[in-house]
Design a protein around this motif. Structure first.
Motif, short mmCIF file in Angstrom:
data_model
loop_
_atom_site.label_atom_id
_atom_site.label_comp_id
_atom_site.label_asym_id
_atom_site.label_seq_id
_atom_site.Cartn_x
_atom_site.Cartn_y
_atom_site.Cartn_z
N UNK A 71 -9.87 2.90 10.13
CA UNK A 71 -8.63 3.45 9.54
C UNK A 71 -8.34 2.78 8.19
N UNK A 72 -8.54 1.48 8.08
CA UNK A 72 -8.27 0.80 6.81
C UNK A 72 -9.29 1.21 5.75
N UNK A 73 -10.51 1.53 6.16
CA UNK A 73 -11.49 2.06 5.22
C UNK A 73 -11.01 3.40 4.65
N UNK A 74 -10.43 4.20 5.51
CA UNK A 74 -9.88 5.49 5.05
C UNK A 74 -8.70 5.27 4.10
N UNK A 75 -7.86 4.29 4.40
CA UNK A 75 -6.73 3.98 3.52
C UNK A 75 -7.23 3.58 2.14
N UNK A 76 -8.24 2.68 2.10
CA UNK A 76 -8.78 2.23 0.81
C UNK A 76 -9.37 3.39 0.03
N UNK A 77 -10.09 4.25 0.73
CA UNK A 77 -10.72 5.39 0.04
C UNK A 77 -9.67 6.29 -0.59
N UNK A 78 -8.59 6.56 0.13
CA UNK A 78 -7.53 7.44 -0.42
C UNK A 78 -6.76 6.76 -1.54
N UNK A 79 -6.48 5.43 -1.40
CA UNK A 79 -5.73 4.73 -2.44
C UNK A 79 -6.59 4.55 -3.69
N UNK A 80 -7.92 4.40 -3.55
CA UNK A 80 -8.77 4.32 -4.73
C UNK A 80 -8.71 5.62 -5.53
N UNK A 81 -8.76 6.75 -4.84
CA UNK A 81 -8.66 8.04 -5.54
C UNK A 81 -7.29 8.19 -6.20
N UNK A 82 -6.26 7.78 -5.48
CA UNK A 82 -4.91 7.88 -6.04
C UNK A 82 -4.72 6.95 -7.22
N UNK A 83 -5.33 5.73 -7.15
CA UNK A 83 -5.20 4.78 -8.26
C UNK A 83 -5.89 5.30 -9.52
N UNK A 84 -7.08 5.94 -9.33
CA UNK A 84 -7.78 6.49 -10.48
C UNK A 84 -6.99 7.60 -11.13
N UNK A 85 -6.16 8.30 -10.35
CA UNK A 85 -5.33 9.37 -10.89
C UNK A 85 -4.01 8.84 -11.44
N UNK A 86 -3.79 7.52 -11.29
CA UNK A 86 -2.58 6.92 -11.82
C UNK A 86 -1.35 7.11 -10.95
N UNK A 87 -1.54 7.52 -9.70
CA UNK A 87 -0.39 7.77 -8.81
C UNK A 87 -0.07 6.59 -7.90
N UNK A 88 -0.94 5.56 -7.87
CA UNK A 88 -0.73 4.39 -7.01
C UNK A 88 -0.82 3.13 -7.86
N UNK A 89 0.15 2.21 -7.71
CA UNK A 89 0.07 0.97 -8.47
C UNK A 89 -1.08 0.09 -7.95
N UNK A 90 -1.54 -0.79 -8.84
CA UNK A 90 -2.67 -1.64 -8.49
C UNK A 90 -2.36 -2.56 -7.31
N UNK A 91 -1.11 -3.02 -7.22
CA UNK A 91 -0.77 -3.95 -6.15
C UNK A 91 -1.00 -3.34 -4.77
N UNK A 92 -0.75 -2.03 -4.64
CA UNK A 92 -0.98 -1.36 -3.36
C UNK A 92 -2.47 -1.30 -3.05
N UNK A 93 -3.28 -1.04 -4.07
CA UNK A 93 -4.72 -1.01 -3.86
C UNK A 93 -5.24 -2.39 -3.45
N UNK A 94 -4.74 -3.44 -4.12
CA UNK A 94 -5.16 -4.81 -3.77
C UNK A 94 -4.77 -5.13 -2.33
N UNK A 95 -3.56 -4.75 -1.95
CA UNK A 95 -3.11 -5.02 -0.58
C UNK A 95 -4.00 -4.29 0.44
N UNK A 96 -4.38 -3.05 0.13
CA UNK A 96 -5.25 -2.31 1.06
C UNK A 96 -6.63 -2.93 1.14
N UNK A 97 -7.13 -3.43 -0.03
CA UNK A 97 -8.40 -4.14 -0.02
C UNK A 97 -8.33 -5.36 0.91
#
Length: 808
Positions: A432-458
Motif C-alpha cells: 500500500x505504501x508503494x502505491x502511495x509513493x507512486x501516486x504522490x510521485x506523479x502528483x509531485x511531477x504535476x506540481x499538485x503535491x508539495x515535496x514534504x508530502x513526497x518525502x514523508x511517503x518515502x
C-alpha cells in the motif's frame, strides 16, 4: 559562469563522496554474483558437519558411555598369577633350619564379582621345595617336597548391599546416564540447528535491509538531482533542496549502518558454519508477497512428558533415586556370608601332590559370617543426607521442566501465529505504501503535491520495508523455535546424526528444491519403526496378576493386577504434512483388596529389549507430583517390579501374565468397584461394644456401629460408603449419639471417624473424632481406638464386634 562552476564543483565533490561511501556496499553486493546459494536445509547440513558444538556434544556422549564401561568394569573377570623363586641359607634361632632351601612358589587366582552382591574366587597355589637337609631335619623329611592347594571361596553380602541392591542401582544409573547423555546430545544438535537457522535468517534480513536502504538512497539521489535542476532555473520552493540533501545524508548513514550489520551477520553465520571470510554466500529464499510466506502448520498436541528435556530431567530424578538407594544400602552394617572349599595335596614330588589335590581326598570346608558395624557414623549420615537432598532437588527440577515446557510450547505456538500475522501485515503495508509513493510521485511531477508530502511517503515506505524484512525473519525463527520445543528439529538417535527437519522447517523453504516426494521415505521409515515397537510391546501386553508385598514395612500383602496395552500417539508430521504415529506403551495398575486413588491412573512408559519395564502415571493438569510409578523387569510370563506411590515405596509386585489380550481396560468399571468396596466394608461392618477408659476413672460403656450405606459418587453413580455411630450405653436411646463419617484403609487397618461435616451431630455437644486400628484378636474383630473431642482426648476404647450381620 562562476555560479555554474561552483555548482559543478559541488556536484563533483558530492559524487566523489557518494562513490567513496558506497564503495563497500557495491563491493558487498557485487561479490554475491558468484557466491554460494544457501537454503535453510543447506545451512543445517553444514552446521551438523562442521559445528564445533556438534563435535563436542558427540565427545560428551562418548564420555558418558566410557564412564558406564568403567562402572561395569567392577564385574570384570580378573586373572592373577605370581610365580616366585627363593634361595636361602638363612638359619633360624630354633636351630631347625635346613642348610639350603630352594623354593618355587606359584600363586594364581580367578576373581569375579556379580551384581547380586556375590564375589567368587578360585585360587590355585603350588609350592615346590628342594633342600639340603640339616642333621636335625634329615630324619623328619625327604630333601624334596611339593604342595598343591585349590581353594574356592564365595562371599555373599547379606545386609549392606544386600544381594547386590546397591550394585544393580549403580549399574542402572550408569546406563541411565548414558541415555541422558545421548538425549542431551540431541538437545545440543537442536540448539545448534536453531542457533544456525536464527543466524541464517538474521543475515537474510540484514541483506534485505541493506538492499532496501541502498534502493532508498538511490531514490533520494534521483530526487536531489531533479530538485537541483529545478533550483538552477529558480523553480524550486524555499528549503526544498536542503531538505532533500538532509534526507539523502540520513539515508546514506542508514546504508552504512545496515552494511555494518550485514557484514557482522555474515561473519556470525560463517563462524557458526566454520567457513572462511573468503567464502561468499547468498540466500535462495525470497519472500515479497503473502503467497510466498509459509502458512501456520496444523499440528496435533504433544505430551510434555514425551519431550526430551522432560525425559532428561526424569532420568536424572531416577538416577538420584538410585543414588539414594545406594547411600541407604551402603550405610547399613556389613554382614557377609563367607563359604570356602579347599583341596590340598602334599607329597615328595609335584606329580603326586597334584594328583592328591585333584582327588579331593584331603578337603577343608569352612562357613562363617563377617560383621562390620560402624557405630554412630557421621560419614554414612552425611552420604544419606546428600543423596536425599539431591533426589528432592531433582524432583523439583522435573516439575520445573514440565512447567517450563508446557508454558514454552504454548508461547512458541502463540509467537508463531502472532509473527505470521505481523509478517502478512507488513507485506500488505509495503504494497500500500508503494502505491502511495507512486501516486504522490506523479502528483509531485504535476506540481499538485508539495515535496514534504513526497518525502514523508518515502520515509514511510522505507521504514515499512525494514519492518517487513524483520517480520519475515522473526516469523521464520518463530517457526523453528516452535519446532524445537516439539523436538521436531532433531529426532531420536535411531535416526542418523544428520538432523531431519520437520514439517515446520520444510514448509518455510518451499520452492527450494527439496525433492518430488519428500514424504515417501519418512513414511516407510515410520512404518518400520512402528513395527519394531509394536512387536516389542506385544511381548508384555495383556493382564498380569500377582501380589504386592512390602516386607520392610510389614504391610499386609495385596492382590493386584497390571494391564498393559499400546496406543498410537502423534509424533509430529512427515515432510508431506501427513501425521507421524508412534506406538506408545500404556498401563493400568489396580490393587484388588483395597480401593486406592491410583485405581484410575493411566501409566505411560517404555519396555526395552533387555526386559526392563518403566511406567509412570500421567499427572493430571497442575499436579505437583508423580502419583504412581513402576520399575523393574518382565520376561516371558514373569514380572518383578517395584511400585512407588507418591514418591514412597509401596512394595514389590510379583506377577504372572494371565492373559495376552491387548485391549485397554475400561476407564472406570462402576460395578467392579462397587463389588470391591462391599467386600472390603463387609470385613469391618457391625456393632462393637467396649469400655471408654478415661484418665479420671469415669469409665463408660460405649457402642460403635459401622454401617454400609449408599451415596452418590462424583460421577453420579450410587456407590457403597461406610458410616459410623457412636453411643453411650448408660443414657437413654436417642441421646448422646454421634453420626460419623468413616475412612478405612484395609491394608493397614487404620480407621478414622469424625463428625459429619466437621460440626457436632449432637445438639449442644462437642465435635467428636475417633482414630485407631481394626484387627482380629482371638478370632474376633476389634476396634482399638482413641476418642477425642475438639480440645482433648476423652479416652481409649477396645471394642469387640458382637455380631456380624450387616447393618445396612
Amino acid at each position: 559562469m562562476v555560479f555554474r562552476l561552483s555548482r559543478l564543483l559541488f556536484l563533483g565533490g558530492f559524487l566523489f563522496n557518494f562513490a567513496k561511501s558506497s564503495f563497500l556496499v557495491v563491493l558487498v553486493l557485487s561479490s554475491t554474483t558468484s557466491a554460494l546459494e544457501l537454503s535453510p536445509q543447506d545451512v543445517v547440513d553444514l552446521a551438523l558437519q562442521q559445528s564445533l558444538n556438534v563435535k563436542k556434544s558427540e565427545l560428551t556422549a562418548q564420555q558418558a558411555e566410557a564412564n558406564a564401561e568403567v562402572v561395569r568394569g567392577a564385574y570384570d573377570l580378573i586373572f592373577k598369577i605370581a610365580p616366585k623363586y627363593e634361595y636361602t641359607e638363612a638359619q633360624l634361632m630354633t636351630g631347625t633350619s635346613n642348610l639350603i632351601d630352594c623354593i618355587w612358589t606359584l600363586v594364581s587366582s580367578l576373581n569375579k564379582a556379580l551384581s547380586s552382591g556375590t564375589a567368587l574366587t578360585l585360587q590355585y597355589d603350588r609350592t615346590t621345595q628342594e633342600s639340603t637337609l640339616s642333621s636335625f631335619s634329615s630324619s623328619l623329611r625327604r630333601p624334596t617336597a611339593a604342595m598343591d592347594v585349590l581353594t574356592f571361596t564365595i562371599r555373599q553380602a547379606l545386609w549392606r548391599n544386600i544381594f547386590g541392591q546397591a550394585d544393580r542401582a549403580t549399574l542402572e544409573s550408569a546406563d541411565a546416564s548414558t541415555l541422558s547423555a545421548r538425549m542431551s546430545r540431541e538437545e545440543t544438535l537442536e540448539d545448534v540447528i536453531l542457533k544456525t537457522l536464527s543466524l541464517y535468517w538474521n543475515a537474510f534480513v540484514a541483506e534485505t535491509q541493506l538492499r532496501e536502504n541502498t534502493a532508498a538512497r538511490q531514490k533520494y539521489e534521483e530526487l536531489v538531482k531533479a530538485v537541483r535542476r529545478k533550483a538552477g532555473f529558480n523553480l524550486s520552493s524555499p528549503g526544498e533542496l536542503p531538505r532533500l540533501e538532509a534526507e539523502f545524508e540520513a539515508s546514506d548513514s542508514r546504508v552504512k549502518q545496515s552494511s555494518r550489520s550485514y557484514l557482522a551477520a555474515m561473519d556470525d553465520l560463517r563462524t557458526a558454519l566454520q567457513m572462511t571470510s573468503k567464502d561468499s554466500m547468498t540466500f535462495k529464499v525470497k519472500v515479497l508477497e503473502p503467497a510466498d510466506l509459509p502458512a501456520i502448520p496444523k499440528l496435533a498436541a504433544v505430551e510434555v512428558t514425551a519431550l526430551r528435556p522432560y525425559r532428561i530431567a526424569q532420568i536424572k530424578t531416577q538416577i538420584a533415586d538410585r543414588d539414594r538407594t545406594v547411600a541407604q544400602s551402603s550405610s547399613r552394617p556389613k554382614l557377609d556370608l563367607v563359604a570356602t572349599a579347599k583341596s590340598t595335596g602334599v607329597d615328595d614330588t609335584s606329580d603326586l601332590a597334584l594328583s592328591e589335590m585333584a582327588s579331593g581326598s584331603k578337603p577343608t570346608y569352612s562357613l562363617g559370617l563377617e560383621l562390620e558395624w560402624p557405630l554412630d557414623s557421621a560419614t554414612f549420615r552425611g552420604k544419606k543426607a546428600v543423596a536425599e537432598v539431591a533426589y528432592q532437588s531433582s524432583a523439583l527440577d522435573l516439575k520445573l521442566a514440565e512447567d517450563t515446557l508446557r508454558d514454552g510450547l504454548s508461547n512458541a505456538e502463540r509467537a508463531a501465529i502472532a509473527n505470521h500475522e505481523t509478517a502478512l501485515s507488513t507485506i500488505e503495508i509495503v504494497n500500500k505504501r508503494t502505491r502511495v509513493v507512486r501516486e504522490l510521485e506523479a502528483s509531485y511531477r504535476q506540481g499538485r503535491t508539495p515535496l514534504v508530502e513526497l518525502i514523508r511517503s518515502y520515509n514511510d515506505l522505507f521504514a515499512a520495508q525494514q519492518e517487513r524484512a524483520k517480520a519475515i525473519g522473526d516469523y521464520q525463527v518463530a517457526l523453528n523455535q516452535w519446532a524445537a520445543y516439539r523436538d521436531e528439529l532433531v529426532k531420536n538417535e535411531e535416526q542418523t546424526m544428520r538432523a531431519l527437519l520437520a514439517v515446520l522447517l520444510l514448509v518455510s523453504v518451499a520452492g527450494c528444491g527439496v525433492g518430488e516426494n519428500p514424504g515417501d521415505d519418512a513414511r516407510a521409515q515410520q512404518a518400520r519403526d512402528s513395527k519394531v515397537l509394536s512387536d516389542l510391546y506385544a511381548s508384555v501386553e495383556g493382564r498380569w496378576a500377582g501380589t504386592l508385598k512390602n516386607e520392610v514395612s510389614g504391610l499386609q500383602p495385596l492382590s493386584a493386577e497390571l494391564t498393559l496395552y499400546k496406543v498410537f500417539v502423534n509424533d509430529g508430521s512427515n515432510p508431506d504434512g501427513s501425521q507421524r504415529l508412534r506406538p506408545s506403551l500404556r498401563g493400568r495398575f489396580r490393587p484388588i483388596d483395597v480401593v486406592s486413588e491410583t485405581d484410575s491412573l493411566t501409566l505411560t512408559g517404555d519396555y526395552d529389549r533387555n526386559g526392563r519395564l518403566v511406567l509412570t502415571s500421567i499427572a493430571p493438569q497442575g499436579a505437583a507430583e508423580v502419583l504412581l510409578s513402576l520399575e523393574g523387569g518382565a520376561s516371558g510370563d514373569a514380572m518383578n517390579v517395584r511400585v512407588a506411590r507418591r514418591g514412597g515405596i509401596w512394595g514389590t509386585f510379583e506377577a504372572k501374565r494371565v492373559s495376552s489380550d491387548p485391549s485397554a481396560p475400561s476407564a472406570g468399571n462402576t460395578a467392579e468397584q462397587r463389588d470391591r468396596l462391599l467386600k472390603i466394608y463387609s470385613q469391618i461392618e457391625g456393632r462393637y461394644i467396649g469400655i471408654l477408659r478415661t484418665s479420671d476413672g469415669t469409665d463408660r460403656m460405649v457402642e460403635i456401629a459401622l454401617i454400609v450405606n449408599q451415596a452418590m459418587s462424583p460421577t453420579g453413580e450410587l456407590m457403597p460408603t461406610l458410616t459410623g455411630q457412636y453411643h453411650y450405653l448408660d443414657v437413654p436411646p436417642g441421646t448422646l449419639e454421634w453420626s460419623l463419617s468413616v475412612d478405612y484403609n484395609s491394608q493397614t487397618g487404620d480407621i478414622y471417624m469424625r463428625d459429619t461435616g466437621g460440626v457436632s451431630s449432637v445438639p449442644g455437644g462437642s465435635i467428636l473424632s475417633i482414630a485407631g486400628r481394626a484387627y482380629d484378636r482371638a478370632g474376633k474383630r476389634v476396634l482399638d481406638v482413641t476418642v477425642r473431642n475438639k480440645s482433648a482426648v476423652l479416652g481409649a476404647v477396645l471394642a469387640t464386634r458382637d455380631q456380624t450381620p450387616a447393618l445396612r
